[in-house]
Enzyme design. Structure first.
Site, mmCIF file in Angstrom:
data_model
loop_
_atom_site.group_PDB
_atom_site.id
_atom_site.type_symbol
_atom_site.label_atom_id
_atom_site.label_comp_id
_atom_site.label_asym_id
_atom_site.label_seq_id
_atom_site.Cartn_x
_atom_site.Cartn_y
_atom_site.Cartn_z
ATOM 1 C CG ASP A 1 13.363 -7.120 -34.063
ATOM 2 O OD1 ASP A 1 12.164 -7.047 -34.376
ATOM 3 O OD2 ASP A 1 13.838 -6.562 -33.052
ATOM 4 C CB SER A 2 8.992 -10.303 -36.194
ATOM 5 O OG SER A 2 9.021 -9.794 -37.518
ATOM 6 C CG ASP B 1 13.140 -4.127 -36.805
ATOM 7 O OD1 ASP B 1 12.983 -2.915 -36.558
ATOM 8 O OD2 ASP B 1 12.245 -4.980 -36.618
ATOM 9 C CD GLU C 1 4.560 -4.172 -32.307
ATOM 10 O OE1 GLU C 1 5.593 -3.706 -32.819
ATOM 11 O OE2 GLU C 1 4.380 -5.393 -32.093
#
Ligand code: KIV
Length: 263
Positions: free
Chosen positions: A43-44, A82, A180
């Site tokens: 979704d980046s 995502d 992350e």
């Protein structure tokens, strides 16, 4: 890799796993021509391709479009999508509809941020035959709750919470887990405690694999240089220079030449 079980096998054999984000057909074609193991349609995409400040504006429609585009460029490569912001937090039916859309667009599994009370839903998705990748640490969809992009799991209490949630995600059936921006020691402990592969981003070298955003590793976003990022190309400068040469050729009249024209 062609499917999530290949990732499980790589962890069992101790083979490092490389994953990279991808949102479109042309870069998927390039990735498919390398030995990179897996594509993440993250979704980046909302930030990298659509210019938003966070991943929050990504929705299922946006993800579907990019999953389908990436899949067309890499028909054979393992591709995980995502679940965008809140798609898995609006009840069972909307969550399963989102999974349905992403899988039908070409994903072979979904990545879901966080654990907590999402674990039951993850179990349900896994029981429905859909591989799920977990995601702990700095989960960008919770950026406002974190108060910014900060290393997570630094205190013993926070580290213990991440260790416990990682085990819960494995028990719920996740086939892999993204960690992350957490301390390397914590990532190593989580990796040691789990059987499933861990994929790190800003989590040090002791995970089963690594993931980076494609445009970050190619140096396309010179203004974004977090501590963990290594750039493997000065992509922004290279493309800027090539575009400059095109502009120059058009304006000087050297392009198109006779050979580049139809008679
Ligand atoms: O959206 C994304 O690109 C991600 C990776 C950075 C792990 O979630």
């Amino acid at each position: 890799m062609r499917n999530p079980t290949d990732m499980t096998a790589a962890r069992a054999d101790g083979r490092p796993i490389s994953m990279v984000t991808c949102y479109d057909t042309w870069s998927a074609r390039i990735i498919a021509a390398t030995d990179i193991d897996c594509i993440l349609v993250g979704d980046s995409v909302a930030m990298v391709m659509h210019g938003h400040d966070t991943t929050i504006p990504a929705d299922v429609d946006m993800m579907r479009l990019h999953v389908a585009a990436a899949r067309r460029g890499a028909p054979e490569l393992l591709l995980i999508a995502d679940m965008p912001f809140l798609a898995h937090r609006k009840g069972l039916r909307p969550a399963m509809e989102a999974v349905d859309v992403l899988m039908k667009a070409g994903a072979q599994g979904v990545k879901i941020e966080g654990a907590g009370d999402t674990v039951d839903l993850i179990r349900h998705i896994v029981d429905s035959g859909v591989p799920v990748m977990g995601h702990l640490g700095l989960t960008p969809q919770s950026i406002h709750a974190f108060g910014g992009y900060r290393v997570q799991g630094r205190s013993e209490q926070a580290a213990a919470a991440i260790r416990a949630e990682a085990v819960r995600l494995q028990e719920a059936g996740c086939f892999a887990l993204v960690l992350e921006v957490v301390p390397s020691v914590l990532a190593a402990e989580v990796t040691e405690a789990l059987d499933i592969p861990t994929i790190g981003i800003g989590a040090g070298p002791h995970t089963s694999g690594q993931v980076l955003v494609l445009q970050d590793l190619l140096g396309m976003q010179p203004e974004f240089r977090p501590h963990f990022l290594r750039t493997f190309l000065d992509g922004f400068e290279l493309l800027r220079e090539a575009l400059g040469r095109y502009d120059e050729a058009v304006k000087s009249g050297s392009y198109p030449s006779d050979e580049e024209s139809y008679r």
